[in-house]
Design an enzyme around this catalytic site. Structure first.
Site, short mmCIF file in Angstrom:
data_model
loop_
_atom_site.label_atom_id
_atom_site.label_comp_id
_atom_site.label_asym_id
_atom_site.label_seq_id
_atom_site.Cartn_x
_atom_site.Cartn_y
_atom_site.Cartn_z
N ARG A 177 0.83 -1.21 0.00
CA ARG A 177 0.01 -0.03 -0.06
C ARG A 177 0.73 1.40 0.00
O ARG A 177 0.59 2.47 -0.72
CB ARG A 177 -0.88 -0.01 1.21
N LYS A 194 2.06 25.14 -3.08
CA LYS A 194 0.79 24.48 -2.64
C LYS A 194 1.18 22.82 -2.75
O LYS A 194 0.23 22.37 -3.45
CB LYS A 194 -0.37 24.96 -3.56
N LYS A 222 4.44 40.19 -2.12
CA LYS A 222 3.07 40.27 -2.53
C LYS A 222 2.46 41.64 -1.72
O LYS A 222 3.34 42.33 -1.26
CB LYS A 222 2.51 39.04 -1.56
N GLU A 256 4.80 40.60 -6.87
CA GLU A 256 3.26 40.25 -7.60
C GLU A 256 2.63 41.48 -7.41
O GLU A 256 2.69 42.15 -6.55
CB GLU A 256 2.69 39.24 -6.58
N ASP A 260 -1.20 38.71 -11.42
CA ASP A 260 -1.98 37.69 -10.71
C ASP A 260 -3.46 37.83 -10.88
O ASP A 260 -3.77 39.08 -10.86
CB ASP A 260 -1.66 37.87 -9.20
#
Length: 289
Positions: A98, A133, A165, A199, A225
Site C-alpha cells: 500500500r 501548494k 506580495k 506580485e 496575478d
C-alpha cells in the site's frame, strides 16, 4: 533534487505510520517462508513518476525483495502496461504494497497532469511551473513528479528567493513612502545572488515596480496575478522584455493555452500538486508457496 536519503526518510515515515508494530494480517496468515511475485500494472494511461520511491518501500521493508523498474521517470505508458516487477518474501511484499502504491500513484498522477499542461502550451515559449501548494512533508516528492511531467519548479521554500506580495508591499510602503523606494531598499539589502519577484494584481501598479529597476540589479520577475487576457497582453507589452513575466491565478487546462499566447514567460499552476488525482495503478500479487 530528490536524493536516496530523502526518499528513504519519507518512505520510512510512511511505513512506520502504516505498520507501527508490524503487519498483523500478513504475519498471521502468510507463512514466513512463502515467496511472491507482483506486477505493477497500469489501469489507465499516464506518465510514470516515483519508481525509486516505490522501490524504496519494498527495500526498506525487507532487503531481500527485488524491484525491477520497467519505465523511466517521465515515460508515457498505456492502460495495461506493466511498469515494475517485485519478487521475494511474501510477507514483506504485502506489507509494503500500500505504501509503495500510494507514492507511485500520487506521483504519476502529478506527472500526468503536468504533462497535459505542458502539451497545451507547447506551441509557445511559456514554461509551466508548480507552486508551494504541496502536501506538507512531501514537497520534494511532489516537485520531482512535476519535473517528470515536463514542468519546472518555482522557488522551493520561503528561504530561496524574495517574493513580495501585497501585504509585504503594504508594510514596506508605510516605512518608505512608495512601492518604488521600498523595492529599491529591498534590492540593496539583498545579496547579488538573490532573486527578487514582485506580485501585482492591477495594471496601475506596474509603473511603480518597473521604476525600481529590473533584471539582476532590480526586480527579476513580475507576477501578474489574476489578470484578464487583455491585461496580460498589455502588461507583457509594457514590460517589454526587461524582466521575466509570470502569470498566475485562474489557470486550468481550458485557459492555460490562451494565457501562454499572451507572451508571458512563466505560468504558475497550483493545481499541479494540490489538485492532481492519483493515477489508477494496481499491484497484481501471486504468492508462490
Amino acid at each position: 533534487m530528490l536524493t536516496r536519503a530523502h526518499i528513504d526518510e519519507v518512505v520510512r515515515a510512511a511505513l512506520d505510520e502504516d505498520a507501527p508494530w508490524g503487519d498483523l494480517t500478513s504475519e498471521t496468515l502468510i507463512p514466513a517462508d512463502a515467496t511472491a511475485t507482483a506486477e505493477l500494472r497500469a489501469r489507465e494511461a499516464g506518465v510514470f513518476s516515483g519508481g525509486d520511491v516505490f522501490a524504496s518501500a519494498f527495500r526498506l521493508t525487507d532487503p531481500r525483495l527485488e524491484v525491477t523498474l520497467l519505465r523511466a521517470e517521465g515515460e508515457a505508458f498505456a492502460r495495461g502496461d506493466v511498469l515494475a516487477l517485485v519478487s521475494g518474501p511474501a510477507r514483506g511484499l504485502l506489507t509494503a504494497e500500500r505504501v509503495g502504491l500510494n507514492f507511485v500513484q500520487r506521483m504519476s498522477g502529478i506527472a500526468t497532469l503536468t504533462a497535459a499542461y505542458v502539451a497545451a502550451v507547447a506551441h509557445t515559449p511559456a514554461r509551466i511551473v508548480d507552486t508551494r501548494k504541496t502536501t506538507p512533508g512531501l514537497r520534494r516528492i511532489e516537485r520531482h513528479a512535476v519535473r517528470s511531467g515536463g514542468g519546472r519548479n518555482h522557488r522551493f521554500s520561503l528561504s530561496d528567493a524574495v517574493m513580495a506580495k501585497d501585504n509585504h508591499l503594504a508594510v514596506l510602503t508605510a516605512r518608505h513612502g512608495s512601492v518604488t523606494a521600498a523595492l529599491q531598499a529591498a534590492r540593496e539589502a539583498l545579496s547579488h545572488t538573490a532573486h527578487l519577484e514582485v506580485e501585482i494584481d492591477r495594471l496601475d501598479q506596474l509603473d511603480a515596480v518597473l521604476a525600481a529597476g529590473t533584471g539582476a540589479r532590480g526586480v527579476g520577475t513580475i507576477m501578474l496575478d489574476n489578470f484578464t487576457l487583455d491585461d496580460l497582453r498589455t502588461g507583457v507589452e509594457r514590460i517589454g522584455g526587461r524582466t521575466i513575466v509570470e502569470a498566475s491565478g485562474g489557470v486550468d487546462l481550458s485557459t492555460v493555452a490562451a494565457i501562454a499566447e499572451t507572451g508571458v514567460d512563466v505560468i504558475s499552476v497550483g493545481a499541479l500538486t494540490h489538485s492532481a488525482r492519483a493515477l489508477d495503478l494496481g499491484l497484481d500479487v501471486r504468492v508462490e508457496g
